[in-house]
Design a protein around this motif. Structure first.
Motif, PDB file in Angstrom:
ATOM      1  N   ALA A  30      -0.081  -3.004  12.857  1.00 46.86           N
ATOM      2  CA  ALA A  30      -0.081  -1.605  13.536  1.00 46.86           C
ATOM      3  C   ALA A  30      -1.471  -1.058  13.692  1.00 46.86           C
ATOM      4  N   LEU A  31      -1.823  -1.176  12.201  1.00 48.57           N
ATOM      5  CA  LEU A  31      -3.365  -0.514  12.027  1.00 48.57           C
ATOM      6  C   LEU A  31      -4.278  -1.266  13.110  1.00 48.57           C
ATOM      7  N   ALA A  32      -4.332  -2.501  13.132  1.00 44.99           N
ATOM      8  CA  ALA A  32      -5.152  -3.423  14.117  1.00 44.99           C
ATOM      9  C   ALA A  32      -4.957  -2.845  15.520  1.00 44.99           C
ATOM     10  N   ARG A  33      -3.703  -2.683  15.837  1.00 51.05           N
ATOM     11  CA  ARG A  33      -3.536  -2.217  17.382  1.00 51.05           C
ATOM     12  C   ARG A  33      -4.404  -0.869  17.557  1.00 51.05           C
ATOM     13  N   ALA A  34      -4.313  -0.093  16.538  1.00 48.58           N
ATOM     14  CA  ALA A  34      -4.716   1.470  16.830  1.00 48.58           C
ATOM     15  C   ALA A  34      -6.175   1.427  16.539  1.00 48.58           C
ATOM     16  N   VAL A  35      -6.775   0.535  15.953  1.00 46.31           N
ATOM     17  CA  VAL A  35      -8.281   0.407  15.630  1.00 46.31           C
ATOM     18  C   VAL A  35      -8.846  -0.407  16.780  1.00 46.31           C
ATOM     19  N   GLU A  36      -8.293  -1.115  17.186  1.00 45.89           N
ATOM     20  CA  GLU A  36      -8.944  -2.384  18.329  1.00 45.89           C
ATOM     21  C   GLU A  36      -9.525  -1.436  19.651  1.00 45.89           C
ATOM     22  N   PRO A  37      -8.934  -0.513  19.961  1.00 48.42           N
ATOM     23  CA  PRO A  37      -9.472   0.086  21.549  1.00 48.42           C
ATOM     24  C   PRO A  37     -10.531   1.178  21.292  1.00 48.42           C
ATOM     25  N   ARG A  38     -10.825   1.467  19.998  1.00 46.77           N
ATOM     26  CA  ARG A  38     -11.673   2.531  19.719  1.00 46.77           C
ATOM     27  C   ARG A  38     -13.243   2.333  19.830  1.00 46.77           C
ATOM     28  N   ALA A  39     -13.917   2.927  20.457  1.00 46.72           N
ATOM     29  CA  ALA A  39     -15.419   2.863  20.848  1.00 46.72           C
ATOM     30  C   ALA A  39     -16.123   2.678  19.561  1.00 46.72           C
ATOM     31  N   LEU A  40     -15.747   3.378  18.515  1.00 46.56           N
ATOM     32  CA  LEU A  40     -16.379   3.103  17.285  1.00 46.56           C
ATOM     33  C   LEU A  40     -15.339   3.176  16.004  1.00 46.56           C
ATOM     34  N   PRO A  41     -15.527   2.351  15.194  1.00 44.88           N
ATOM     35  CA  PRO A  41     -14.431   2.018  14.156  1.00 44.88           C
ATOM     36  C   PRO A  41     -14.360   3.489  13.146  1.00 44.88           C
ATOM     37  N   PRO A  42     -12.903   3.725  13.147  1.00 44.58           N
ATOM     38  CA  PRO A  42     -12.489   5.149  12.585  1.00 44.58           C
ATOM     39  C   PRO A  42     -12.768   4.877  11.116  1.00 44.58           C
ATOM     40  N   ALA A  43     -12.891   6.140  10.267  1.00 47.95           N
ATOM     41  CA  ALA A  43     -12.703   6.157   8.972  1.00 47.95           C
ATOM     42  C   ALA A  43     -11.030   5.915   8.912  1.00 47.95           C
ATOM     43  N   LEU A  66       1.137   4.551   4.851  1.00 45.65           N
ATOM     44  CA  LEU A  66       0.648   5.580   5.873  1.00 45.65           C
ATOM     45  C   LEU A  66      -0.982   5.214   5.922  1.00 45.65           C
ATOM     46  N   PHE A  67      -1.442   5.308   7.295  1.00 45.52           N
ATOM     47  CA  PHE A  67      -2.813   5.281   7.457  1.00 45.52           C
ATOM     48  C   PHE A  67      -3.326   6.548   8.432  1.00 45.52           C
ATOM     49  N   ARG A  68      -4.029   7.246   7.844  1.00 47.47           N
ATOM     50  CA  ARG A  68      -4.683   8.187   8.480  1.00 47.47           C
ATOM     51  C   ARG A  68      -6.101   7.929   9.037  1.00 47.47           C
ATOM     52  N   LEU A  69      -6.396   7.978  10.169  1.00 44.72           N
ATOM     53  CA  LEU A  69      -7.630   7.815  10.957  1.00 44.72           C
ATOM     54  C   LEU A  69      -8.359   8.661  11.322  1.00 44.72           C
ATOM     55  N   GLY A  70      -9.647   8.744  10.793  1.00 41.39           N
ATOM     56  CA  GLY A  70     -10.739   9.758  10.978  1.00 41.39           C
ATOM     57  C   GLY A  70     -11.691   9.263  12.291  1.00 41.39           C
ATOM     58  N   PRO A 106     -26.101  18.796   7.141  1.00 37.01           N
ATOM     59  CA  PRO A 106     -26.794  17.912   8.255  1.00 37.01           C
ATOM     60  C   PRO A 106     -26.639  16.379   7.944  1.00 37.01           C
ATOM     61  N   ARG A 107     -26.090  15.659   8.941  1.00 32.19           N
ATOM     62  CA  ARG A 107     -25.849  14.090   8.959  1.00 32.19           C
ATOM     63  C   ARG A 107     -25.645  13.590  10.357  1.00 32.19           C
ATOM     64  N   ALA A 108     -26.406  12.672  10.358  1.00 32.16           N
ATOM     65  CA  ALA A 108     -26.428  12.034  11.896  1.00 32.16           C
ATOM     66  C   ALA A 108     -25.122  11.174  12.049  1.00 32.16           C
ATOM     67  N   VAL A 109     -24.755  11.376  13.361  1.00 34.39           N
ATOM     68  CA  VAL A 109     -23.353  10.502  13.412  1.00 34.39           C
ATOM     69  C   VAL A 109     -23.524   9.082  13.542  1.00 34.39           C
ATOM     70  N   SER A 110     -24.765   8.622  13.425  1.00 36.00           N
ATOM     71  CA  SER A 110     -25.031   7.031  13.322  1.00 36.00           C
ATOM     72  C   SER A 110     -24.772   6.644  11.993  1.00 36.00           C
ATOM     73  N   GLU A 111     -24.669   7.684  11.071  1.00 34.05           N
ATOM     74  CA  GLU A 111     -24.497   7.048   9.486  1.00 34.05           C
ATOM     75  C   GLU A 111     -23.202   6.455   9.249  1.00 34.05           C
ATOM     76  N   GLY A 112     -22.242   6.544  10.203  1.00 37.73           N
ATOM     77  CA  GLY A 112     -20.874   5.881  10.039  1.00 37.73           C
ATOM     78  C   GLY A 112     -19.920   6.794  10.387  1.00 37.73           C
ATOM     79  N   PRO A 113     -18.649   6.242  10.218  1.00 40.51           N
ATOM     80  CA  PRO A 113     -17.280   7.136  10.159  1.00 40.51           C
ATOM     81  C   PRO A 113     -17.231   8.346   9.420  1.00 40.51           C
ATOM     82  N   ILE A 114     -16.436   9.261   9.895  1.00 41.94           N
ATOM     83  CA  ILE A 114     -16.362  10.911   9.420  1.00 41.94           C
ATOM     84  C   ILE A 114     -14.862  10.874   8.970  1.00 41.94           C
ATOM     85  N   GLY A 115     -14.624  11.144   7.804  1.00 36.32           N
ATOM     86  CA  GLY A 115     -13.020  11.295   7.424  1.00 36.32           C
ATOM     87  C   GLY A 115     -12.405  12.375   8.426  1.00 36.32           C
ATOM     88  N   PRO A 116     -11.070  12.300   8.480  1.00 30.14           N
ATOM     89  CA  PRO A 116     -10.113  12.995   9.024  1.00 30.14           C
ATOM     90  C   PRO A 116     -10.012  14.464   8.874  1.00 30.14           C
TER      91      PRO A 116
END
Length: 209
Positions: A30-43, A66-70, A106-116
């Motif tokens: 279920a997690l793989a199905r939710a993550v796969e279509p994302r343009a960027l990997p979520p937290a 339970l998985f919470r996706l950021g 300040p934080r660049a979005v390129s630094e990686g996933p941001i928590g929910p």
């Protein structure tokens, strides 16, 4: 499952170890199905039987994984590009001065996933950003309320079910300080009142909000 599913929950009922293994496999799928279509990997915040970060295999029978996706990195990346598209262009300084703050820093979005549970602000660091928000940029025919138009573009792209998007005025670390009485204050000084910059605030809703 919707394109912006933020939470995947799988419950089990049984007493056999085989049931536990199937439950863990179903949760991973279920997690793989939710993550796969994302343009960027979520937290990803994993909660097993109410324990944050516990191993999947520790789930009770019956129990809940339970998985919470950021998803805020994806939204903030879009918002920065949209802000630049909306910006007036003369020297290009204003257009290139859009930045993100994550929980006030300040934080660049390129630094990686941001928590929910983070709070993201998209803000322009030029001291005249407030004037452009209130008066517009007359030299290029840009109307006032650029932050409001940016907020509307974000809502149009991602909807309102998963995110709260609003316009706010925020102080910036090291931001401009207005001139007070007596000796004038300057950028980063302490003799005046800190300027509040127009910004777009983005928060991710919880499923129970």
């Amino acid at each position: 499952m919707g394109a912006f599913a933020q939470q995947i929950q799988v419950a089990i009922d049984g007493i056999e170890e085989q049931v536990r293994a199937r439950h863990v496999a179903a949760a991973r799928a279920a997690l793989a199905r939710a993550v796969e279509p994302r343009a960027l990997p979520p937290a990803i915040i994993r909660v097993v039987d109410g324990k944050i970060g516990a191993p999947l295999e520790s789930v009770r029978v019956p129990g809940v994984i339970l998985f919470r996706l950021g998803l805020l990195q994806e939204v903030a990346t879009f918002a920065l590009a949209a802000a630049r598209d909306l910006s007036p262009v003369k020297s290009g300084r204003y257009r290139e001065s859009w930045v993100t703050l994550v929980d006030g820093k300040p934080r660049a979005v390129s630094e990686g996933p941001i928590g929910p549970d983070a709070t993201v602000h998209v803000v322009n660091t030029q001291p005249y950003a407030r004037k452009i928000q209130v008066r517009g940029a007359r030299f290029s025919g840009v109307a006032p309320k650029i932050a409001d138009r940016l907020a509307n573009k974000i809502r149009a792209e991602f909807g309102t079910a998963a995110f709260r998007v609003s316009v706010a005025f925020v102080e910036l670390p090291g931001g401009y300080v207005t001139r007070g009485r007596g000796k004038g204050a300057k950028r980063g000084g302490t003799n005046g009142k800190p300027l509040r910059y127009p910004a777009v605030l983005i928060r991710q809703k919880r499923s129970f909000d």
